[in-house]
Scaffold this motif. Structure first.
Motif, mmCIF file in Angstrom:
data_model
loop_
_atom_site.group_PDB
_atom_site.id
_atom_site.type_symbol
_atom_site.label_atom_id
_atom_site.label_comp_id
_atom_site.label_asym_id
_atom_site.label_seq_id
_atom_site.Cartn_x
_atom_site.Cartn_y
_atom_site.Cartn_z
ATOM 1 N N LEU A 220 0.820 -1.211 0.000
ATOM 2 C CA LEU A 220 0.000 0.000 0.000
ATOM 3 C C LEU A 220 0.855 1.263 0.000
ATOM 4 O O LEU A 220 0.428 2.307 -0.489
ATOM 5 N N LYS A 221 2.064 1.177 0.533
ATOM 6 C CA LYS A 221 2.953 2.339 0.564
ATOM 7 C C LYS A 221 3.496 2.673 -0.819
ATOM 8 O O LYS A 221 3.957 3.796 -1.046
ATOM 9 N N ASN A 222 3.442 1.722 -1.737
ATOM 10 C CA ASN A 222 4.018 1.922 -3.061
ATOM 11 C C ASN A 222 2.988 2.287 -4.119
ATOM 12 O O ASN A 222 3.343 2.488 -5.282
ATOM 13 N N VAL A 223 1.720 2.355 -3.734
ATOM 14 C CA VAL A 223 0.662 2.679 -4.697
ATOM 15 C C VAL A 223 0.475 4.192 -4.764
ATOM 16 O O VAL A 223 0.154 4.819 -3.744
ATOM 17 N N PRO A 224 0.672 4.825 -5.931
ATOM 18 C CA PRO A 224 0.382 6.261 -6.055
ATOM 19 C C PRO A 224 -1.099 6.513 -5.833
ATOM 20 O O PRO A 224 -1.947 5.829 -6.412
ATOM 21 N N ILE A 225 -1.422 7.481 -5.000
ATOM 22 C CA ILE A 225 -2.801 7.712 -4.603
ATOM 23 C C ILE A 225 -3.310 9.044 -5.156
ATOM 24 O O ILE A 225 -2.662 10.085 -5.013
ATOM 25 N N TRP A 226 -4.459 8.983 -5.806
ATOM 26 C CA TRP A 226 -5.183 10.197 -6.208
ATOM 27 C C TRP A 226 -5.959 10.653 -4.978
ATOM 28 O O TRP A 226 -6.989 10.093 -4.629
ATOM 29 N N LEU A 227 -5.438 11.667 -4.307
ATOM 30 C CA LEU A 227 -5.974 12.082 -3.023
ATOM 31 C C LEU A 227 -7.428 12.539 -3.141
ATOM 32 O O LEU A 227 -8.253 12.260 -2.261
ATOM 33 N N GLY A 228 -7.755 13.244 -4.216
ATOM 34 C CA GLY A 228 -9.124 13.717 -4.399
ATOM 35 C C GLY A 228 -10.105 12.609 -4.717
ATOM 36 O O GLY A 228 -11.322 12.830 -4.686
ATOM 37 N N GLY A 229 -9.602 11.415 -5.028
ATOM 38 C CA GLY A 229 -10.465 10.294 -5.353
ATOM 39 C C GLY A 229 -10.761 9.395 -4.170
ATOM 40 O O GLY A 229 -11.363 8.326 -4.336
#
Length: 365
Positions: A220-229
């Motif tokens: 989970l630490k390596n997954v780029p996250i779309w914060l607004g999503g």
């Protein structure tokens, strides 16, 4: 004072001298007199244009004037329409039928929930995404079930209830049904915008679920996250802080958020979390330094959130400015604030005058 002519106060002390000074001002008053960018009017017109487009999208979902009499479906006219042949259905029902089928194709079919184990439940980041995925899975199931029911009702193959009447009424007007409003999004958006945004949110959660299935909670630490999503983006920031504190046996109060833009995550750095999809309004970021610009907004490349341990009296070497991070461009939901470095020659008060800020979602709002 920024771009444009500089205003100098008059030397007089009497009222008539000040009136003469006011009358001598140019009829064309530059926004820079108030500390605003030269294109401030363009920003306002862009916002008004976006609102107008949203209203036009709603109007497209309504039936033509010639079919206004048939809008009495609210009072049980749908039952009568079901008895008609397919080609005898009112215009609004045929339009809604076609739109609903298209939305069902756009929305993902399923979302696999995360599998809890004795080990991964100890990870704050895993617990956060477990809640996110569970919320997304429940909402996805309800949305698809409602849309499938609407299709059957429009085809005359299912008898509707008061709940279905409410949903059909909202969808026909381009309004998001109340049962779907389980997370924060801008008021006034059309159901078409909501469906598109919701589909992208579910797609992100599918990637999270897949990463967890293949590599465990540590992925989970390596997954780029779309914060607004995310349905609850503030909780994600809190979870990353707890994750770093737990991994290093640090106190939460000792951690400070350090933001780096246009930088790649260093291999093996468990204190860094990658965020994508951020937008910067009113400024430009070059070499991880901010400078004012006439552009309305700019996309930020990969953004790294790093939690660092600081000691009392810790002072940064570069001049920094604290900017707000909003959920979307409406600026109605403040998530948190970040400290970013300013380019050489930039003044802090100019950024505040321009209202420079970051927002997480540009899909809606």
């Amino acid at each position: 004072m920024g771009q444009g002519n500089v205003i100098t106060m008059p030397d007089g002390i009497r009222r008539d001298q000040f009136l003469n000074w006011v009358e001598s001002l140019s009829e064309r008053q530059s926004p820079t007199w108030l500390g605003l960018p030269v294109n401030a009017e363009k920003v306002l017109l862009t916002t008004r244009g976006s609102d107008m487009i949203a209203k036009l999208l709603k109007m497209q979902t309504l039936e033509d004037d010639e079919d206004e009499d048939e809008l009495a479906y609210k009072s049980a006219s749908v039952e009568n329409a079901q008895k008609k042949e397919a080609d005898g259905r009112p215009t609004w029902m045929r339009t809604l039928h076609n739109s609903t089928k298209a939305w069902l194709k756009l929305i993902p079919a399923t979302l696999q929930t995360l599998r809890r184990t004795v080990e991964n439940i100890k990870d704050p980041l895993y617990r956060y995404f477990e809640r996110e995925v569970n919320l997304g899975a429940r909402l996805l199931l309800d949305v698809r079930s409602d849309l499938e029911d609407v299709v059957l009702i429009c085809k005359g193959e299912k008898k509707q209830t008061n709940y279905h009447r409410s949903i059909i009424s909202d969808l026909a007007k381009g309004i998001v049904p109340s049962n779907w409003r389980r997370y924060t999004f801008p008021l006034g958006i059309t159901v078409i915008q909501w469906i598109t945004d919701f589909s992208e949110r579910i797609a992100q959660l599918q990637a999270v679920s897949k990463a967890t299935t293949n590599g465990g909670a540590k992925e989970l630490k390596n997954v780029p996250i779309w914060l607004g999503g995310l349905f609850n983006p503030e909780a994600y920031i809190t979870a990353t802080r707890q994750c770093v504190a737990q991994a290093n046996s640090w106190s939460l109060e000792e951690l400070t958020l350090d933001v780096t833009i246009a930088d790649k995550k260093q291999a093996g750095d468990d204190c860094v979390f990658v965020v994508i999809g951020l937008k910067l309004q009113g400024a430009l970021c070059t070499n991880n330094e901010l400078q004012l610009t006439s552009a309305i907004s700019s996309d930020l490349s990969t953004t790294c959130l790093r939690w660092i341990k600081t000691q009392p009296g810790y002072v940064l070497n570069k001049p920094m400015i604290t900017l707000p991070v909003y959920l979307n461009a409406t600026r109605s939901e403040l998530l948190f604030t970040v400290d970013l470095a300013m380019a050489k020659g930039q003044e802090e008060h100019n950024f505040y005058e321009r209202g420079v800020a970051l927002f997480c979602s540009a899909t809606i709002g």
